[in-house]
Design a protein around this motif. Sequence first.
Motif, short mmCIF file in Angstrom:
data_model
loop_
_atom_site.label_atom_id
_atom_site.label_comp_id
_atom_site.label_asym_id
_atom_site.label_seq_id
_atom_site.Cartn_x
_atom_site.Cartn_y
_atom_site.Cartn_z
N VAL A 64 0.82 -1.22 0.00
CA VAL A 64 0.00 0.00 0.00
C VAL A 64 0.85 1.27 0.00
N VAL A 65 2.01 1.22 0.63
CA VAL A 65 2.88 2.40 0.61
C VAL A 65 3.33 2.67 -0.83
N ARG A 88 -3.05 3.24 7.66
CA ARG A 88 -3.82 2.34 8.52
C ARG A 88 -2.96 1.67 9.57
N THR A 89 -1.67 1.93 9.54
CA THR A 89 -0.75 1.42 10.57
C THR A 89 0.25 2.54 10.85
N VAL A 90 0.91 2.41 12.01
CA VAL A 90 1.92 3.43 12.34
C VAL A 90 3.04 3.41 11.29
N LEU A 172 -13.33 -4.84 11.88
CA LEU A 172 -13.43 -3.94 13.05
C LEU A 172 -12.33 -4.24 14.07
N ALA A 173 -12.06 -5.54 14.27
CA ALA A 173 -11.02 -5.93 15.24
C ALA A 173 -9.65 -5.46 14.74
N VAL A 174 -9.43 -5.61 13.43
CA VAL A 174 -8.16 -5.16 12.84
C VAL A 174 -8.02 -3.64 12.99
N TYR A 175 -9.13 -2.94 12.81
CA TYR A 175 -9.09 -1.48 12.98
C TYR A 175 -8.65 -1.13 14.41
N GLU A 176 -9.30 -1.76 15.39
CA GLU A 176 -8.99 -1.44 16.80
C GLU A 176 -7.51 -1.70 17.10
N GLU A 177 -7.02 -2.82 16.57
CA GLU A 177 -5.66 -3.23 16.92
C GLU A 177 -4.60 -2.43 16.16
N GLN A 178 -4.82 -2.24 14.85
CA GLN A 178 -3.72 -1.69 14.04
C GLN A 178 -3.91 -0.24 13.61
N THR A 179 -5.17 0.22 13.50
CA THR A 179 -5.38 1.57 12.97
C THR A 179 -5.72 2.58 14.06
N ALA A 180 -6.48 2.16 15.09
CA ALA A 180 -6.86 3.11 16.15
C ALA A 180 -5.64 3.79 16.80
N PRO A 181 -4.48 3.12 16.91
CA PRO A 181 -3.31 3.83 17.47
C PRO A 181 -2.93 5.11 16.71
N LEU A 182 -3.42 5.26 15.48
CA LEU A 182 -3.10 6.48 14.73
C LEU A 182 -3.80 7.70 15.31
N ILE A 183 -4.86 7.48 16.08
CA ILE A 183 -5.54 8.61 16.71
C ILE A 183 -4.56 9.30 17.67
N ALA A 184 -3.87 8.51 18.50
CA ALA A 184 -2.88 9.10 19.42
C ALA A 184 -1.70 9.67 18.63
N TYR A 185 -1.32 8.97 17.57
CA TYR A 185 -0.18 9.39 16.73
C TYR A 185 -0.42 10.82 16.19
N TYR A 186 -1.63 11.02 15.62
CA TYR A 186 -1.89 12.33 15.01
C TYR A 186 -2.28 13.39 16.05
N LYS A 187 -2.78 12.92 17.20
CA LYS A 187 -3.06 13.88 18.28
C LYS A 187 -1.73 14.48 18.73
N GLN A 188 -0.74 13.63 18.83
CA GLN A 188 0.57 14.10 19.26
C GLN A 188 1.17 15.09 18.27
N GLU A 189 0.80 14.93 17.00
CA GLU A 189 1.30 15.87 15.98
C GLU A 189 0.41 17.11 15.86
N SER A 190 -0.59 17.21 16.73
CA SER A 190 -1.56 18.33 16.73
C SER A 190 -2.31 18.47 15.40
N LEU A 191 -2.58 17.35 14.74
CA LEU A 191 -3.30 17.38 13.47
C LEU A 191 -4.71 16.80 13.59
N LEU A 192 -4.96 16.10 14.68
CA LEU A 192 -6.21 15.33 14.76
C LEU A 192 -7.41 16.18 15.17
N ARG A 193 -8.52 16.02 14.42
CA ARG A 193 -9.80 16.60 14.82
C ARG A 193 -10.83 15.49 14.75
#
Length: 217
Positions: A64-65, A88-90, A172-193
Motif C-alpha cells: 500500500v505504501v 492504517r498502521t503506524v 473492526l477488530a483489525v481497525y482497533e488493533e492496528q489503525t486506532a493507534p493512529l488517533i494518538a499518533y496524530y493527536k501528538q502531531e496536533s493534526l487530529l480533529r
Amino acid sequence: MNLILLGPPGAGKGTQAKILTKKFAIPQISTGDILRSAVKEQTAMGLKAKSYMDSGALVPDDVVVGIVKDRLAQPDCANGFVLDGFPRTVAQADALKQMLAGLGKLIEHVLSIEVDKEDLLGRITGRRTCRSCGRGYHVAFDPPNVAGKCDECGGELYQRDDDREDTMRNRLAVYEEQTAPLIAYYKQESLLRSIKGVGSIEEIQRSILNIIEGCSV
Ligand code: AP5
C-alpha cells in the motif's frame, strides 16, 4: 488542501471523500478502491492482495505504501488530495510523512470520523457499491433513485465481498488493533480533529467543512 480521513470500516470516509473531491476539485486517494480495481483486473498486486482483503486483514504495508507513493506523484495531486483508508498502521503513517517530506508537502488535517460499532454493522451490511464508478449507496440511508442502478453512471450496484458480517467483525477488530493507534499518533502531531459521524451525510459534511475552512455547504 491535504487531508486524511481516518475512521473504522463503514464510518463514512468514502462517502465524505467523494463530496470533498467535487467541492475542492482534488482527488480522493482510496487504497481500498485501488486494491479492489487491481483484484478485478487480476494484476499481480491484485492477486497478492485478494486473500488479505477477503479475510478482512490488512494488505502488507510495502504494497500500500508503494501504491500511495505512485499516486501522490501524479499531477492531479498538486493542489491537494483526500487520503481515504490510508494510513492504517503506524508504519504507513511514518512512510507517508517521509514521502510527503520528499515532495515538499504536509498533511493539514486528520479528521477522525467516530461511529459506534452497532451503527457500523448496519451501514456496512446495507452498503451497495457501483461496479463501474465505485460510488457507494445504502439500501436505507442513501438509496439510489432506481433500485440496483447507480444514479451517476447507470452501473450495476453490488455488495462487496468483504461486507459480510463475519468479515466485517474481523475488519473492526483489525481497525482497533492496528489503525486506532493512529488517533494518538496524530493527536501528538496536533493534526487530529474528531468528528461525530452519526447524523445525515450533509450534517457530517458540514462538520468537516467547519473544521477545514470554517464554511458550510
Ligand atoms: P477500504 O475499502 O478502505 O474499506 P474500509 O476502511 O473498511 O472502509 P469502508 O470502505 O468499508 O467504509 P467507509 O468509511 O469508506 O464508509 P462508506 O462511506 O462506504 O478497505 C478494504 C480492504 O482493503 C481492507 O480491509 C484491507 O484489506 C485493504 N486495505 C485498504 N487500505 C489499506 C491500507 N491502507 N493498508 C492495508 N490494507 C488496506 O459508508 C458505509 C455505508 O454507510 C455506505 O452504505 C454509506 O452509504 C453509508 N453511510 C455513509 N454515511 C452515512 C451516514 N451519515 N448515515 C447513514 N449511512 C451512512
